[in-house]
Design a protein around this motif. Structure first.
Motif, PDB file in Angstrom:
ATOM      1  N   ILE A 128       0.875  -1.173   0.000  1.00  0.00           N
ATOM      2  CA  ILE A 128       0.000   0.000   0.000  1.00  0.00           C
ATOM      3  C   ILE A 128       0.913   1.224   0.000  1.00  0.00           C
ATOM      4  O   ILE A 128       2.112   1.116   0.246  1.00  0.00           O
ATOM      5  N   SER A 129       0.332   2.359  -0.265  1.00  0.00           N
ATOM      6  CA  SER A 129       1.111   3.591  -0.231  1.00  0.00           C
ATOM      7  C   SER A 129       1.374   3.984   1.219  1.00  0.00           C
ATOM      8  O   SER A 129       0.732   3.495   2.144  1.00  0.00           O
ATOM      9  N   GLU A 130       2.301   4.881   1.398  1.00  0.00           N
ATOM     10  CA  GLU A 130       2.587   5.401   2.735  1.00  0.00           C
ATOM     11  C   GLU A 130       1.337   6.078   3.292  1.00  0.00           C
ATOM     12  O   GLU A 130       1.027   5.958   4.480  1.00  0.00           O
ATOM     13  N   GLU A 131       0.577   6.748   2.432  1.00  0.00           N
ATOM     14  CA  GLU A 131      -0.663   7.403   2.857  1.00  0.00           C
ATOM     15  C   GLU A 131      -1.687   6.374   3.344  1.00  0.00           C
ATOM     16  O   GLU A 131      -2.421   6.616   4.295  1.00  0.00           O
ATOM     17  N   GLY A 132      -1.739   5.217   2.666  1.00  0.00           N
ATOM     18  CA  GLY A 132      -2.643   4.151   3.076  1.00  0.00           C
ATOM     19  C   GLY A 132      -2.311   3.624   4.462  1.00  0.00           C
ATOM     20  O   GLY A 132      -3.196   3.308   5.258  1.00  0.00           O
ATOM     21  N   ALA A 133      -1.023   3.539   4.768  1.00  0.00           N
ATOM     22  CA  ALA A 133      -0.599   3.102   6.101  1.00  0.00           C
ATOM     23  C   ALA A 133      -0.892   4.189   7.136  1.00  0.00           C
ATOM     24  O   ALA A 133      -1.406   3.902   8.226  1.00  0.00           O
ATOM     25  N   LEU A 134      -0.585   5.433   6.796  1.00  0.00           N
ATOM     26  CA  LEU A 134      -0.807   6.534   7.740  1.00  0.00           C
ATOM     27  C   LEU A 134      -2.284   6.708   8.079  1.00  0.00           C
ATOM     28  O   LEU A 134      -2.625   7.130   9.183  1.00  0.00           O
ATOM     29  N   TYR A 135      -3.155   6.370   7.145  1.00  0.00           N
ATOM     30  CA  TYR A 135      -4.597   6.467   7.388  1.00  0.00           C
ATOM     31  C   TYR A 135      -5.030   5.569   8.549  1.00  0.00           C
ATOM     32  O   TYR A 135      -6.001   5.849   9.236  1.00  0.00           O
ATOM     33  N   GLN A 136      -4.290   4.496   8.791  1.00  0.00           N
ATOM     34  CA  GLN A 136      -4.673   3.507   9.795  1.00  0.00           C
ATOM     35  C   GLN A 136      -3.957   3.671  11.142  1.00  0.00           C
ATOM     36  O   GLN A 136      -4.209   2.921  12.083  1.00  0.00           O
ATOM     37  N   VAL A 137      -3.084   4.653  11.248  1.00  0.00           N
ATOM     38  CA  VAL A 137      -2.248   4.829  12.437  1.00  0.00           C
ATOM     39  C   VAL A 137      -3.063   5.032  13.710  1.00  0.00           C
ATOM     40  O   VAL A 137      -2.803   4.396  14.741  1.00  0.00           O
ATOM     41  N   LYS A 138      -4.038   5.910  13.687  1.00  0.00           N
ATOM     42  CA  LYS A 138      -4.803   6.221  14.903  1.00  0.00           C
ATOM     43  C   LYS A 138      -5.494   4.982  15.467  1.00  0.00           C
ATOM     44  O   LYS A 138      -5.489   4.750  16.670  1.00  0.00           O
ATOM     45  N   ARG A 139      -6.095   4.172  14.599  1.00  0.00           N
ATOM     46  CA  ARG A 139      -6.769   2.949  15.036  1.00  0.00           C
ATOM     47  C   ARG A 139      -5.788   1.990  15.700  1.00  0.00           C
ATOM     48  O   ARG A 139      -6.035   1.486  16.795  1.00  0.00           O
ATOM     49  N   ILE A 140      -4.665   1.766  15.063  1.00  0.00           N
ATOM     50  CA  ILE A 140      -3.694   0.810  15.582  1.00  0.00           C
ATOM     51  C   ILE A 140      -3.064   1.314  16.871  1.00  0.00           C
ATOM     52  O   ILE A 140      -2.866   0.542  17.819  1.00  0.00           O
ATOM     53  N   ALA A 141      -2.769   2.605  16.941  1.00  0.00           N
ATOM     54  CA  ALA A 141      -2.203   3.172  18.168  1.00  0.00           C
ATOM     55  C   ALA A 141      -3.166   2.989  19.334  1.00  0.00           C
ATOM     56  O   ALA A 141      -2.760   2.616  20.444  1.00  0.00           O
ATOM     57  N   LYS A 142      -4.429   3.200  19.079  1.00  0.00           N
ATOM     58  CA  LYS A 142      -5.444   3.063  20.125  1.00  0.00           C
ATOM     59  C   LYS A 142      -5.580   1.605  20.571  1.00  0.00           C
ATOM     60  O   LYS A 142      -5.563   1.311  21.767  1.00  0.00           O
ATOM     61  N   VAL A 143      -5.692   0.685  19.623  1.00  0.00           N
ATOM     62  CA  VAL A 143      -5.893  -0.731  19.943  1.00  0.00           C
ATOM     63  C   VAL A 143      -4.667  -1.322  20.643  1.00  0.00           C
ATOM     64  O   VAL A 143      -4.793  -2.115  21.567  1.00  0.00           O
ATOM     65  N   ARG A 144      -3.482  -0.928  20.236  1.00  0.00           N
ATOM     66  CA  ARG A 144      -2.249  -1.494  20.789  1.00  0.00           C
ATOM     67  C   ARG A 144      -1.676  -0.666  21.947  1.00  0.00           C
ATOM     68  O   ARG A 144      -0.630  -1.019  22.484  1.00  0.00           O
TER      69      ARG A 144
END
Length: 185
Positions: A128-144
């Motif tokens: 995926i693009s870097e933007e595609g990964a950055l879009y998911q950062v908040k969710r993963i930071a919260k869950v982990r």
């Protein structure tokens, strides 16, 4: 008749030479690539994964890759063959966008990166693009229970730059990113 057979034979020989040269160039060119034209196999937790074939990640604690029109089945690689004006295709893409927005509510009305809502031509794109990964950062930071900065740094470290600095876009391999995420403490 004899002239036609001789002409056909000559054309066949010329095409064999041309195709042979083309194949030699493609094969030789593949050997200068990072994986030398071979599959990149990663062993993680005793399991083997192909890093150059898209994997499905459903858990909220992982980055999600591109959707697959073939359910990530490498034996059945292929796209959906539905054009951008096909109503069924548009409904599918809209459902994917809605799902992404539900999974990532922290992003609000931010634009969803296109590769997170559309399948690639092969249905097996591992990146995926870097933007595609950055879009998911908040969710993963919260869950982990990690900081966004930690995850942003991880993405930055996992981003592959264009080949030779000019060929292709920057990209992030989702499998490698998720393995690195698991190793992050």
């Amino acid at each position: 008749m004899k002239n036609h057979i001789v002409s056909a034979f000559r054309l066949t020989l010329v095409m064999l030479v041309i195709v042979g040269i083309y194949l030699a160039i493609v094969y030789g060119g593949s050997k200068i690539l990072p994986t030398q034209g071979n599959a990149e196999i990663i062993t993680h937790n005793g399991q083997k994964f192909y890093a150059n074939i898209g994997q499905e990640f459903k858990s909220e604690k992982y980055f999600h890759g591109r959707p697959s029109s073939v359910n990530y089945n490498a034996a059945g690689s292929g796209g959906s063959n539905k054009g951008p004006s096909n109503e069924e295709y548009l409904e599918t893409v809209q459902k994917r966008i809605d799902t992404l927005k539900l999974q990532n509510p922290e992003m609000g009305n931010a634009k969803v990166p296109v590769e997170l809502a559309t399948a690639s031509g092969s249905g097996l794109d591992p990146d995926i693009s870097e933007e595609g990964a950055l879009y998911q950062v908040k969710r993963i930071a919260k869950v982990r229970s990690l900081s966004e900065e930690q995850i942003n740094n991880l993405i930055k470290n996992q981003t592959e730059k264009p080949f030779l600095g000019i060929l292709g876009p920057s990209k992030v391999n989702v499998l490698k990113l998720n393995i690195a995420l698991d190793q992050l403490k």
